[in-house]
Design a protein around this motif. Sequence first.
Motif, PDB file in Angstrom:
ATOM      1  N   ASN A 127     -95.013  -8.462 -32.709  1.00 59.11           N
ATOM      2  CA  ASN A 127     -94.805  -8.135 -34.128  1.00 59.11           C
ATOM      3  C   ASN A 127     -94.386  -6.680 -34.327  1.00 59.11           C
ATOM      4  OD1 ASN A 127     -97.172  -6.766 -33.696  1.00 59.11           O
ATOM      5  ND2 ASN A 127     -98.408  -7.982 -35.119  1.00 59.11           N
ATOM      6  N   ASN A 128     -94.134  -5.965 -33.229  1.00 59.31           N
ATOM      7  CA  ASN A 128     -93.626  -4.585 -33.262  1.00 59.31           C
ATOM      8  C   ASN A 128     -94.473  -3.633 -34.102  1.00 59.31           C
ATOM      9  OD1 ASN A 128     -91.359  -5.145 -31.609  1.00 59.31           O
ATOM     10  ND2 ASN A 128     -90.354  -6.067 -33.376  1.00 59.31           N
ATOM     11  N   ASP A 129     -95.804  -3.786 -34.032  1.00 54.92           N
ATOM     12  CA  ASP A 129     -96.675  -2.878 -34.794  1.00 54.92           C
ATOM     13  C   ASP A 129     -97.221  -1.746 -33.932  1.00 54.92           C
ATOM     14  OD1 ASP A 129     -98.527  -4.204 -33.246  1.00 54.92           O
ATOM     15  OD2 ASP A 129     -99.827  -4.801 -34.911  1.00 54.92           O
ATOM     16  N   GLY A 130     -96.760  -1.636 -32.686  1.00 55.78           N
ATOM     17  CA  GLY A 130     -97.219  -0.574 -31.802  1.00 55.78           C
ATOM     18  C   GLY A 130     -98.568  -0.857 -31.160  1.00 55.78           C
ATOM     19  N   LYS A 131     -99.065  -2.090 -31.307  1.00 58.82           N
ATOM     20  CA  LYS A 131    -100.348  -2.491 -30.710  1.00 58.82           C
ATOM     21  C   LYS A 131    -100.192  -3.901 -30.151  1.00 58.82           C
ATOM     22  CE  LYS A 131    -102.448  -0.472 -34.631  1.00 58.82           C
ATOM     23  NZ  LYS A 131    -103.039  -0.872 -35.857  1.00 58.82           N
ATOM     24  N   ILE A 132    -100.944  -4.165 -29.118  1.00 55.85           N
ATOM     25  CA  ILE A 132    -100.965  -5.517 -28.572  1.00 55.85           C
ATOM     26  C   ILE A 132    -102.284  -6.156 -28.991  1.00 55.85           C
ATOM     27  CG2 ILE A 132    -100.956  -6.951 -26.499  1.00 55.85           C
ATOM     28  CD1 ILE A 132     -99.450  -4.698 -25.086  1.00 55.85           C
ATOM     29  N   GLU A 133    -102.174  -7.273 -29.656  1.00 51.99           N
ATOM     30  CA  GLU A 133    -103.352  -8.031 -30.071  1.00 51.99           C
ATOM     31  C   GLU A 133    -103.578  -9.160 -29.079  1.00 51.99           C
ATOM     32  OE1 GLU A 133    -102.674  -9.252 -34.126  1.00 51.99           O
ATOM     33  OE2 GLU A 133    -101.928  -7.255 -34.641  1.00 51.99           O
ATOM     34  N   ARG A 134    -104.802  -9.663 -29.050  1.00 50.50           N
ATOM     35  CA  ARG A 134    -105.147 -10.727 -28.101  1.00 50.50           C
ATOM     36  C   ARG A 134    -104.178 -11.905 -28.211  1.00 50.50           C
ATOM     37  NH1 ARG A 134    -108.859 -11.596 -24.734  1.00 50.50           N
ATOM     38  NH2 ARG A 134    -110.298 -10.040 -25.506  1.00 50.50           N
ATOM     39  N   ASN A 135    -103.790 -12.292 -29.415  1.00 53.25           N
ATOM     40  CA  ASN A 135    -102.908 -13.454 -29.570  1.00 53.25           C
ATOM     41  C   ASN A 135    -101.486 -13.174 -29.078  1.00 53.25           C
ATOM     42  OD1 ASN A 135    -102.018 -11.804 -31.614  1.00 53.25           O
ATOM     43  ND2 ASN A 135    -102.042 -13.372 -33.193  1.00 53.25           N
ATOM     44  N   GLU A 136    -101.154 -11.934 -28.759  1.00 48.26           N
ATOM     45  CA  GLU A 136     -99.837 -11.595 -28.214  1.00 48.26           C
ATOM     46  C   GLU A 136     -99.811 -11.645 -26.684  1.00 48.26           C
ATOM     47  OE1 GLU A 136     -97.788  -8.550 -31.292  1.00 48.26           O
ATOM     48  OE2 GLU A 136     -99.652  -7.801 -30.392  1.00 48.26           O
ATOM     49  N   LEU A 137    -100.992 -11.685 -26.084  1.00 46.12           N
ATOM     50  CA  LEU A 137    -101.071 -11.751 -24.625  1.00 46.12           C
ATOM     51  C   LEU A 137    -100.701 -13.147 -24.142  1.00 46.12           C
ATOM     52  CD1 LEU A 137    -104.356  -9.763 -23.928  1.00 46.12           C
ATOM     53  CD2 LEU A 137    -102.003  -9.011 -23.535  1.00 46.12           C
ATOM     54  N   PRO A 138    -100.112 -13.250 -22.967  1.00 50.42           N
ATOM     55  CA  PRO A 138     -99.774 -14.574 -22.428  1.00 50.42           C
ATOM     56  C   PRO A 138    -101.028 -15.424 -22.271  1.00 50.42           C
ATOM     57  CG  PRO A 138     -98.800 -12.831 -21.094  1.00 50.42           C
ATOM     58  CD  PRO A 138     -99.715 -12.176 -22.067  1.00 50.42           C
ATOM     59  N   LYS A 139    -100.908 -16.696 -22.537  1.00 50.54           N
ATOM     60  CA  LYS A 139    -102.057 -17.610 -22.469  1.00 50.54           C
ATOM     61  C   LYS A 139    -102.622 -17.724 -21.060  1.00 50.54           C
ATOM     62  CE  LYS A 139    -101.912 -19.205 -26.767  1.00 50.54           C
ATOM     63  NZ  LYS A 139    -101.871 -17.979 -27.533  1.00 50.54           N
ATOM     64  N   ASN A 140    -101.768 -17.730 -20.067  1.00 51.75           N
ATOM     65  CA  ASN A 140    -102.231 -17.909 -18.695  1.00 51.75           C
ATOM     66  C   ASN A 140    -102.582 -16.594 -17.997  1.00 51.75           C
ATOM     67  OD1 ASN A 140     -99.732 -16.809 -18.263  1.00 51.75           O
ATOM     68  ND2 ASN A 140     -98.884 -18.583 -17.200  1.00 51.75           N
ATOM     69  N   GLY A 141    -102.502 -15.476 -18.718  1.00 57.22           N
ATOM     70  CA  GLY A 141    -102.858 -14.190 -18.133  1.00 57.22           C
ATOM     71  C   GLY A 141    -101.794 -13.591 -17.245  1.00 57.22           C
ATOM     72  N   ARG A 142    -100.629 -14.235 -17.154  1.00 62.80           N
ATOM     73  CA  ARG A 142     -99.561 -13.723 -16.291  1.00 62.80           C
ATOM     74  C   ARG A 142     -98.427 -13.207 -17.143  1.00 62.80           C
ATOM     75  NH1 ARG A 142     -98.770 -18.319 -11.909  1.00 62.80           N
ATOM     76  NH2 ARG A 142     -98.354 -16.699 -10.416  1.00 62.80           N
ATOM     77  N   MET A 143     -97.828 -12.172 -16.688  1.00 59.62           N
ATOM     78  CA  MET A 143     -96.719 -11.567 -17.409  1.00 59.62           C
ATOM     79  C   MET A 143     -95.433 -11.961 -16.711  1.00 59.62           C
ATOM     80  SD  MET A 143     -98.276  -8.501 -19.079  1.00 59.62           S
ATOM     81  CE  MET A 143     -99.963  -7.962 -18.940  1.00 59.62           C
ATOM     82  N   GLY A 144     -94.809 -13.014 -17.143  1.00 60.75           N
ATOM     83  CA  GLY A 144     -93.622 -13.537 -16.477  1.00 60.75           C
ATOM     84  C   GLY A 144     -94.039 -14.578 -15.469  1.00 60.75           C
ATOM     85  N   ARG A 145     -93.081 -15.114 -14.751  1.00 62.95           N
ATOM     86  CA  ARG A 145     -93.374 -16.191 -13.813  1.00 62.95           C
ATOM     87  C   ARG A 145     -93.716 -15.693 -12.430  1.00 62.95           C
ATOM     88  NH1 ARG A 145     -88.344 -19.672 -13.812  1.00 62.95           N
ATOM     89  NH2 ARG A 145     -89.307 -20.185 -11.849  1.00 62.95           N
ATOM     90  N   HIS A 146     -93.499 -14.420 -12.135  1.00 62.46           N
ATOM     91  CA  HIS A 146     -93.695 -13.903 -10.783  1.00 62.46           C
ATOM     92  C   HIS A 146     -95.177 -13.794 -10.437  1.00 62.46           C
ATOM     93  CE1 HIS A 146     -94.280 -10.328 -13.212  1.00 62.46           C
ATOM     94  NE2 HIS A 146     -94.862  -9.774 -12.194  1.00 62.46           N
ATOM     95  N   ARG A 147     -95.434 -13.928  -9.140  1.00 60.32           N
ATOM     96  CA  ARG A 147     -96.755 -13.599  -8.630  1.00 60.32           C
ATOM     97  C   ARG A 147     -96.795 -12.097  -8.453  1.00 60.32           C
ATOM     98  NH1 ARG A 147     -95.904 -16.269  -3.674  1.00 60.32           N
ATOM     99  NH2 ARG A 147     -94.000 -16.975  -4.565  1.00 60.32           N
ATOM    100  N   GLN A 148     -97.951 -11.507  -8.547  1.00 57.34           N
ATOM    101  CA  GLN A 148     -98.040 -10.048  -8.492  1.00 57.34           C
ATOM    102  C   GLN A 148     -97.366  -9.521  -7.242  1.00 57.34           C
ATOM    103  OE1 GLN A 148    -101.996  -8.509  -8.440  1.00 57.34           O
ATOM    104  NE2 GLN A 148    -101.344  -6.467  -8.937  1.00 57.34           N
ATOM    105  N   TRP A 149     -96.410  -8.623  -7.451  1.00 55.67           N
ATOM    106  CA  TRP A 149     -95.679  -7.896  -6.410  1.00 55.67           C
ATOM    107  C   TRP A 149     -94.824  -8.766  -5.508  1.00 55.67           C
ATOM    108  CZ3 TRP A 149     -96.296  -3.688  -8.697  1.00 55.67           C
ATOM    109  CH2 TRP A 149     -97.519  -3.190  -9.046  1.00 55.67           C
ATOM    110  N   ASP A 150     -94.535  -9.990  -5.864  1.00 52.96           N
ATOM    111  CA  ASP A 150     -93.807 -10.833  -4.923  1.00 52.96           C
ATOM    112  C   ASP A 150     -92.301 -10.680  -4.956  1.00 52.96           C
ATOM    113  OD1 ASP A 150     -92.981 -12.176  -7.157  1.00 52.96           O
ATOM    114  OD2 ASP A 150     -93.470 -14.154  -6.376  1.00 52.96           O
ATOM    115  N   GLY A 151     -91.790 -10.001  -5.974  1.00 52.21           N
ATOM    116  CA  GLY A 151     -90.346  -9.840  -6.049  1.00 52.21           C
ATOM    117  C   GLY A 151     -89.639 -11.099  -6.496  1.00 52.21           C
ATOM    118  N   GLY A 152     -90.428 -12.114  -6.920  1.00 50.69           N
ATOM    119  CA  GLY A 152     -89.848 -13.357  -7.380  1.00 50.69           C
ATOM    120  C   GLY A 152     -89.245 -13.217  -8.756  1.00 50.69           C
ATOM    121  N   ASP A 153     -88.975 -14.347  -9.379  1.00 50.23           N
ATOM    122  CA  ASP A 153     -88.355 -14.362 -10.700  1.00 50.23           C
ATOM    123  C   ASP A 153     -89.249 -13.623 -11.681  1.00 50.23           C
ATOM    124  OD1 ASP A 153     -87.330 -17.048 -12.945  1.00 50.23           O
ATOM    125  OD2 ASP A 153     -87.158 -14.884 -13.091  1.00 50.23           O
ATOM    126  N   ASP A 154     -88.760 -12.570 -12.250  1.00 51.43           N
ATOM    127  CA  ASP A 154     -89.544 -11.741 -13.152  1.00 51.43           C
ATOM    128  C   ASP A 154     -88.817 -11.697 -14.478  1.00 51.43           C
ATOM    129  OD1 ASP A 154     -91.004  -9.862 -14.475  1.00 51.43           O
ATOM    130  OD2 ASP A 154     -90.695  -8.264 -13.004  1.00 51.43           O
TER     131      ASP A 154
END
Length: 157
Positions: A127-154
């Motif tokens: 919502n571009n308010d300069g804050k991240i609210e809980r409902n803006e976080l990804p549901k599965n806790g992952r940011m993108g499809r990549h596994r952490q540090w794997d260099g996969g599809d990000d």
Amino acid sequence: MRKTTGLALAFVALAGAVGTTAYAENNASARMREGTMMRLDKAMKDSNGTISFDQFSDAMNARLKKLVADNGGKLTVAQLADALEKARFEEMAKRIVARYDTKGDGTLTTDDITGREKKVFAMLDRNNDGKIERNELPKNGRMGRHRQWDGGDDSMQ
């Protein structure tokens, strides 16, 4: 839960774990075979379509032979494990630097990291308010499809 149902679920979980491990091993084996074939193809191209045993041997295990030579002609399990771990982490480090390096100079600076953080923050702040609210976080806790540090599809690159 009945005992047979519990045993069946336990078996399914075990089969899934074994299957995942087998898939990972098969995938690694496929990459190794592919690398070996590429080295053999290169050796054949360099030698007009044929290779001698010495050329074959060099193409197959040059890195392993170098490790043995670098360690006085003998390589222990611990030395090989250390070399494999170092190679794995070097590859991981290359992917991280490539992901964050904004200037393309092969180095990582705090400006690069901050720039990446700003980009991710902006994507999460829907919502571009300069804050991240809980409902803006990804549901599965992952940011993108990549596994952490794997260099996969990000999807956040």
